[in-house]
Structure formats: C-alpha cells, structure tokens
Design an enzyme around this catalytic site. Structure first.
Site, PDB file in Angstrom:
ATOM      1  N   ASN A  90      35.512  34.462  30.010  1.00 27.37           N
ATOM      2  CA  ASN A  90      36.484  33.590  29.326  1.00 27.37           C
ATOM      3  C   ASN A  90      37.293  34.364  28.304  1.00 27.37           C
ATOM      4  O   ASN A  90      36.725  34.990  27.415  1.00 27.37           O
ATOM      5  CB  ASN A  90      35.759  32.480  28.563  1.00 27.37           C
ATOM      6  CG  ASN A  90      35.168  31.483  29.497  1.00 27.37           C
ATOM      7  OD1 ASN A  90      35.882  30.771  30.181  1.00 27.37           O
ATOM      8  ND2 ASN A  90      33.838  31.451  29.553  1.00 27.37           N
ATOM      9  N   SER A 113      37.328  37.491  38.334  1.00 25.67           N
ATOM     10  CA  SER A 113      36.697  36.608  37.343  1.00 25.67           C
ATOM     11  C   SER A 113      35.194  36.575  37.580  1.00 25.67           C
ATOM     12  O   SER A 113      34.726  36.749  38.719  1.00 25.67           O
ATOM     13  CB  SER A 113      37.272  35.200  37.529  1.00 25.67           C
ATOM     14  OG  SER A 113      36.420  34.239  36.956  1.00 25.67           O
ATOM     15  N   ASP A 124      58.800  34.641  43.109  1.00 28.09           N
ATOM     16  CA  ASP A 124      57.603  33.946  43.574  1.00 28.09           C
ATOM     17  C   ASP A 124      56.812  34.906  44.473  1.00 28.09           C
ATOM     18  O   ASP A 124      57.236  35.219  45.595  1.00 28.09           O
ATOM     19  CB  ASP A 124      58.014  32.681  44.349  1.00 28.09           C
ATOM     20  CG  ASP A 124      56.794  31.850  44.755  1.00 28.09           C
ATOM     21  OD1 ASP A 124      55.675  32.401  44.785  1.00 28.09           O
ATOM     22  OD2 ASP A 124      56.983  30.659  45.037  1.00 28.09           O
ATOM     23  N   GLU A 164      44.880  24.423  29.999  1.00 32.05           N
ATOM     24  CA  GLU A 164      44.261  25.143  28.886  1.00 32.05           C
ATOM     25  C   GLU A 164      42.748  25.271  29.086  1.00 32.05           C
ATOM     26  O   GLU A 164      42.125  24.432  29.703  1.00 32.05           O
ATOM     27  CB  GLU A 164      44.567  24.453  27.548  1.00 32.05           C
ATOM     28  CG  GLU A 164      44.024  23.051  27.366  1.00 32.05           C
ATOM     29  CD  GLU A 164      44.885  21.966  28.022  1.00 32.05           C
ATOM     30  OE1 GLU A 164      45.699  22.289  28.893  1.00 32.05           O
ATOM     31  OE2 GLU A 164      44.698  20.798  27.658  1.00 32.05           O
ATOM     32  N   LYS A 165      42.191  26.349  28.498  1.00 33.88           N
ATOM     33  CA  LYS A 165      40.747  26.570  28.593  1.00 33.88           C
ATOM     34  C   LYS A 165      40.074  26.033  27.338  1.00 33.88           C
ATOM     35  O   LYS A 165      40.747  25.694  26.362  1.00 33.88           O
ATOM     36  CB  LYS A 165      40.483  28.060  28.761  1.00 33.88           C
ATOM     37  CG  LYS A 165      41.151  28.585  30.035  1.00 33.88           C
ATOM     38  CD  LYS A 165      40.644  29.927  30.414  1.00 33.88           C
ATOM     39  CE  LYS A 165      40.415  29.955  31.905  1.00 33.88           C
ATOM     40  NZ  LYS A 165      39.318  30.822  32.283  1.00 33.88           N
ATOM     41  N   LYS A 180      38.574  34.413  44.347  1.00 36.69           N
ATOM     42  CA  LYS A 180      38.525  35.687  43.616  1.00 36.69           C
ATOM     43  C   LYS A 180      37.681  36.702  44.396  1.00 36.69           C
ATOM     44  O   LYS A 180      38.049  37.866  44.523  1.00 36.69           O
ATOM     45  CB  LYS A 180      37.933  35.489  42.217  1.00 36.69           C
ATOM     46  CG  LYS A 180      38.863  34.800  41.233  1.00 36.69           C
ATOM     47  CD  LYS A 180      39.992  35.719  40.838  1.00 36.69           C
ATOM     48  CE  LYS A 180      40.909  35.155  39.795  1.00 36.69           C
ATOM     49  NZ  LYS A 180      42.202  35.818  39.725  1.00 36.69           N
ATOM     50  N   TYR A 231      37.861  28.488  43.157  1.00 37.38           N
ATOM     51  CA  TYR A 231      38.514  29.571  42.412  1.00 37.38           C
ATOM     52  C   TYR A 231      37.669  30.848  42.511  1.00 37.38           C
ATOM     53  O   TYR A 231      38.188  31.945  42.756  1.00 37.38           O
ATOM     54  CB  TYR A 231      38.688  29.114  40.959  1.00 37.38           C
ATOM     55  CG  TYR A 231      39.163  30.150  39.981  1.00 37.38           C
ATOM     56  CD1 TYR A 231      40.490  30.572  39.963  1.00 37.38           C
ATOM     57  CD2 TYR A 231      38.288  30.685  39.026  1.00 37.38           C
ATOM     58  CE1 TYR A 231      40.932  31.518  39.029  1.00 37.38           C
ATOM     59  CE2 TYR A 231      38.708  31.610  38.094  1.00 37.38           C
ATOM     60  CZ  TYR A 231      40.032  32.025  38.099  1.00 37.38           C
ATOM     61  OH  TYR A 231      40.461  32.954  37.174  1.00 37.38           O
TER      62      TYR A 231
HETATM   63  P1  NAD Z   1      48.082  32.450  33.157  1.00 32.92           P
HETATM   64  O1  NAD Z   1      48.151  31.193  33.953  1.00 32.92           O
HETATM   65  O2  NAD Z   1      48.477  32.387  31.727  1.00 32.92           O
HETATM   66  O3  NAD Z   1      48.939  33.594  33.851  1.00 32.92           O
HETATM   67  C1  NAD Z   1      49.112  33.667  35.239  1.00 32.92           C
HETATM   68  C2  NAD Z   1      50.589  33.838  35.515  1.00 32.92           C
HETATM   69  O4  NAD Z   1      50.777  33.928  36.929  1.00 32.92           O
HETATM   70  C3  NAD Z   1      51.437  32.631  35.028  1.00 32.92           C
HETATM   71  O5  NAD Z   1      52.434  33.042  34.132  1.00 32.92           O
HETATM   72  C4  NAD Z   1      52.036  32.080  36.316  1.00 32.92           C
HETATM   73  O6  NAD Z   1      53.361  31.581  36.177  1.00 32.92           O
HETATM   74  C5  NAD Z   1      52.002  33.308  37.220  1.00 32.92           C
HETATM   75  N1  NAD Z   1      52.114  32.904  38.616  1.00 32.92           N
HETATM   76  C6  NAD Z   1      51.499  31.858  39.235  1.00 32.92           C
HETATM   77  N2  NAD Z   1      51.936  31.745  40.494  1.00 32.92           N
HETATM   78  C7  NAD Z   1      52.843  32.743  40.676  1.00 32.92           C
HETATM   79  C8  NAD Z   1      53.641  33.127  41.781  1.00 32.92           C
HETATM   80  N3  NAD Z   1      53.583  32.460  42.927  1.00 32.92           N
HETATM   81  N4  NAD Z   1      54.474  34.189  41.634  1.00 32.92           N
HETATM   82  C9  NAD Z   1      54.539  34.854  40.466  1.00 32.92           C
HETATM   83  N5  NAD Z   1      53.801  34.541  39.373  1.00 32.92           N
HETATM   84  C10 NAD Z   1      52.968  33.488  39.488  1.00 32.92           C
HETATM   85  O7  NAD Z   1      46.595  32.995  33.323  1.00 32.92           O
HETATM   86  P2  NAD Z   1      45.815  34.136  32.525  1.00 32.92           P
HETATM   87  O8  NAD Z   1      44.765  33.455  31.729  1.00 32.92           O
HETATM   88  O9  NAD Z   1      46.761  35.052  31.854  1.00 32.92           O
HETATM   89  O10 NAD Z   1      45.091  34.876  33.740  1.00 32.92           O
HETATM   90  C11 NAD Z   1      45.557  36.103  34.294  1.00 32.92           C
HETATM   91  C12 NAD Z   1      44.593  36.569  35.375  1.00 32.92           C
HETATM   92  O11 NAD Z   1      43.275  36.699  34.831  1.00 32.92           O
HETATM   93  C13 NAD Z   1      44.464  35.588  36.543  1.00 32.92           C
HETATM   94  O12 NAD Z   1      44.268  36.303  37.734  1.00 32.92           O
HETATM   95  C14 NAD Z   1      43.195  34.825  36.206  1.00 32.92           C
HETATM   96  O13 NAD Z   1      42.597  34.263  37.348  1.00 32.92           O
HETATM   97  C15 NAD Z   1      42.353  35.917  35.597  1.00 32.92           C
HETATM   98  N6  NAD Z   1      41.291  35.408  34.712  1.00 32.92           N
HETATM   99  C16 NAD Z   1      41.601  34.794  33.545  1.00 32.92           C
HETATM  100  C17 NAD Z   1      40.567  34.335  32.721  1.00 32.92           C
HETATM  101  C18 NAD Z   1      40.860  33.658  31.404  1.00 32.92           C
HETATM  102  O14 NAD Z   1      39.906  33.307  30.681  1.00 32.92           O
HETATM  103  N7  NAD Z   1      42.107  33.439  31.017  1.00 32.92           N
HETATM  104  C19 NAD Z   1      39.232  34.493  33.101  1.00 32.92           C
HETATM  105  C20 NAD Z   1      38.958  35.114  34.326  1.00 32.92           C
HETATM  106  C21 NAD Z   1      39.987  35.593  35.110  1.00 32.92           C
END
Ligand code: NAD
Length: 334
Positions: free
Chosen positions: A189, A132, A63, A202-203, A164, A160
C-alpha cells in the site's frame, strides 16, 4: 515540443525515460525523482496529473490499451528510450477493485501486453513493471512472512491480483526470449500527497484522512469506516517507494521483488493516528464494506539487500498526507 528540442534536450548525455501512467499518483512522483536524477523524461497517460503540473519534459495523452499508441509513446526521432517505467493501470482502492473486475482484467492486460511488446520492438534495454502484493494469497494475523517465491502456488484474493501475476509472467516471458532487462516491483500500500483522495478510487489512508478532515472542518461527531478495524497492513510513503523503484532499476535483480516497510498496523491504529494528527477525535462507526485481505506480512530482505531503507514512518508520511488532504477538503467547502 518540436523534434529539434528533443534532439537537444534528450541528447546523448541524458538518459531517456518513458513513464507510463504519469498522470497518476506514483508515476507523477517518479517523474520528479527521474528529473532530479538528470533524466530526459516523457510522460504518457490518458489524463494530465490532477494536482500539480508534471515535471516531465514532454507529456503525451495516449490510451495505452491501443497497440499503435504504445508504439507512439515509444517513438523518438533520435534513437530509443533507455528505460521504460510501466505504471499505467485502471486501478483504485478496494472499493474500486471489488466491483471493477472486468475493467481491471481487460484494460490492464491490454496495456501490459502491448507496452512490453512495443518496448521490445523499439529496442528498449530496460523495462520496469509495477506489480502488487495483491499477487499473494490472503493471510491471517500472526502468520510468518511471505517471501517473493511464495506467490506460487497462486491464489490471489481478487482479480486485480490475478491480472498483476499474469502481467508479471508476460513481462518475464519477454525478458527470457528477447534482449530486455525486466524489473518487477510488487508494491505494498502506497500513500502520500497528490494521490486520489475522493471519487471511489481512493485507498484507505487517503479515505480516512478525508473523512477525519471533513469531520474537523464541518464539525461532525462521527465518521464511518469499512470493516471492524482489525485488518493488518503496512503503508509505504510515496517518496520512499519511488526511491526503491530507482534502486531496483539500477540493480542486477531479475525476479519480482516486494517493496514495502516492516511497520505493520491495524486499520484502527491507522484511524487513531490520523485523528491524533488532525487534532479531531470523531466517534468511529465500523460498517460493512470491501475490506480486502485480513492481514499482511512480507519479507523485505531482497529490497533491503539492495540498500533501500524507508525514510518515513507511517506517522511521518501521514502527517504530510493529512495536511495535504485537509487542504483539498477545505477548498471544496470554502
Ligand atoms: P493511479 O490510478 O494514480 O495511476 C495510474 C495511471 O494510469 C492513472 O493516471 C490512469 O489515468 C493511467 N491509465 C489508466 N488507464 C490508462 C490507459 N488506458 N492508457 C494510459 N494511461 C492509463 O495509480 P497509482 O496508485 O499511481 O498506481 C501506479 C501503479 O502501481 C499501478 O500499476 C498500480 O496497480 C500499482 N500499485 C499501486 C499501489 C498503491 O498503493 N497505490 C499498490 C500496488 C500496486
């Protein structure tokens, strides 16, 4: 894995990368990319990847809201990591972000402060932070492109986005004071297979694929979609995004940089595309819901100048993603 194995597999010849959030969507794909590029990779997350085994050489369940755990994640018996990719976050689509503001503002700030601080203490030379485009203000359809510097004066649309922006500033402050090269990608996205497709985090692309797949497989005539379909978005296919992260990490860029494509569509067009791919045309009932900003339009000059071009159109990526989600839905009903 024993220390001896790390010494052999993570020896001087291979670059060593720590990927935080490697149990999640984008970082799981990033691990694959880094393995292809010849890295020794340690993944870390509070959970293992849900849909296919990690390709990381080592995977730690930790964690990262705990400072001690960030230090553990970074600890190697022989030297230090060459690169850290920080993608761990408590996050989800608008449905999640719209109510989980306290969780987003506390959990992610803790992760981001402790990770960059621990990386500095461990002597890591290069650090990537996943930001983001939620750092930008709301936009109206037809507005000119926002450049990276237009994030200020700041007015993100939700907590959020504020988190960021704050975490970007934390990473940049550590880069100014200490000997760590920080790269920041502002993701737009992202979608693709092995992303969350149900459960509330989910998105939009995954949610729409799931609803259309359910309509097809359960023979339903109508699906519900949030909003009125007019919101304008772009969507980046996950493999293109991880290519961009890799290019950015190997560049001289020091400021945050937008990562997304120039293909913008309305939510209605997105729904129509998924229906066409699925070969199913349910009636769409537009219902009130947390839609987020009205429109997006970003400059991608900086990432393009580094030589990045997305290889997938939205339709190409959706065809792959829809097939994968239809398969997941099929498993739940058979
Ligand atoms: P995701 O939720 O699939 O992955 C994030 C991971 O972080 C998860 O597996 C979760 O278990 C882990 N996590 C959460 N809390 C934790 C903790 N305390 N310790 C350890 N691990 C922890 O999200 P994603 O879509 O893969 O996003 C990855 C990054 O990209 C994030 O920073 C997100 O904000 C950023 N982002 C994503 C998008 C998108 O469209 N998916 C867009 C903009 C920014």
């Amino acid at each position: 894995m024993k220390e001896k194995d790390i010494l052999i597999k993570g020896g001087d010849q291979m670059k060593r990368a720590l990927v935080c959030g490697a149990g999640g969507f984008i970082a799981h794909h990033l691990v694959r990319k880094l393995k292809k590029e010849g890295y020794w990779v340690r993944g870390v997350d509070i959970k293992y990847p849900e849909f296919s085994p990690t390709q990381a050489d080592e995977f730690l369940i930790l964690d990262l809201r705990e400072y001690e755990n960030c230090r553990k994640a970074l600890s190697l018996p022989n030297g230090r990591f060459d690169e850290v990719y920080q993608l761990a976050a408590d996050m989800g689509g608008m449905g999640f972000i719209s109510w989980a503001d306290c969780e987003v503002l506390t959990n992610n700030v803790l992760i981001n402060i402790y990770m960059v601080k621990s990386a500095v203490e461990a002597g890591v030379p290069k650090y990537f932070y996943s930001s983001s485009v939620c750092v930008y203000r709301n936009m109206k359809p037809g507005e000119p492109k926002l450049k990276e510097e237009d994030a200020y004066p700041a007015l993100p649309d939700n907590e959020y986005g504020w988190e960021k922006l704050y975490s970007e500033r934390v990473a940049l402050a550590f880069a100014r004071r200490y000997n760590i090269d920080v790269k920041i990608g502002r993701f737009e996205n992202c979608f693709g297979p092995e992303g969350t497709w149900r459960g509330g985090r989910e998105k939009a692309p995954a949610a729409i694929c799931r609803k259309v797949a359910e309509a097809k497989l359960k023979n339903l005539d109508e699906i519900e979609v949030w909003g009125d379909g007019t919101a304008v978005r772009n969507y980046t296919y996950v493999e293109d995004l991880v290519d961009a992260i890799f290019i950015l990490m190997n560049s001289d860029v020091k400021e945050p940089i937008n990562i997304g494509t120039d293909e913008y569509i309305t939510v209605k067009e997105l729904v129509d595309m998924v229906c066409e791919i699925a070969g199913k045309k349910p009636k769409i009932k537009w219902i009130p819901g947390p839609v987020g900003v009205l429109a997006r339009n970003f400059s991608h000059e900086k990432i393009k100048n580094l030589g990045w071009t997305p290889k997938h159109t939205i339709k190409d990526g959706l065809a792959i993603t829809y097939r994968w989600i239809e398969e997941q839905v099929r498993k739940t009903i058979s």
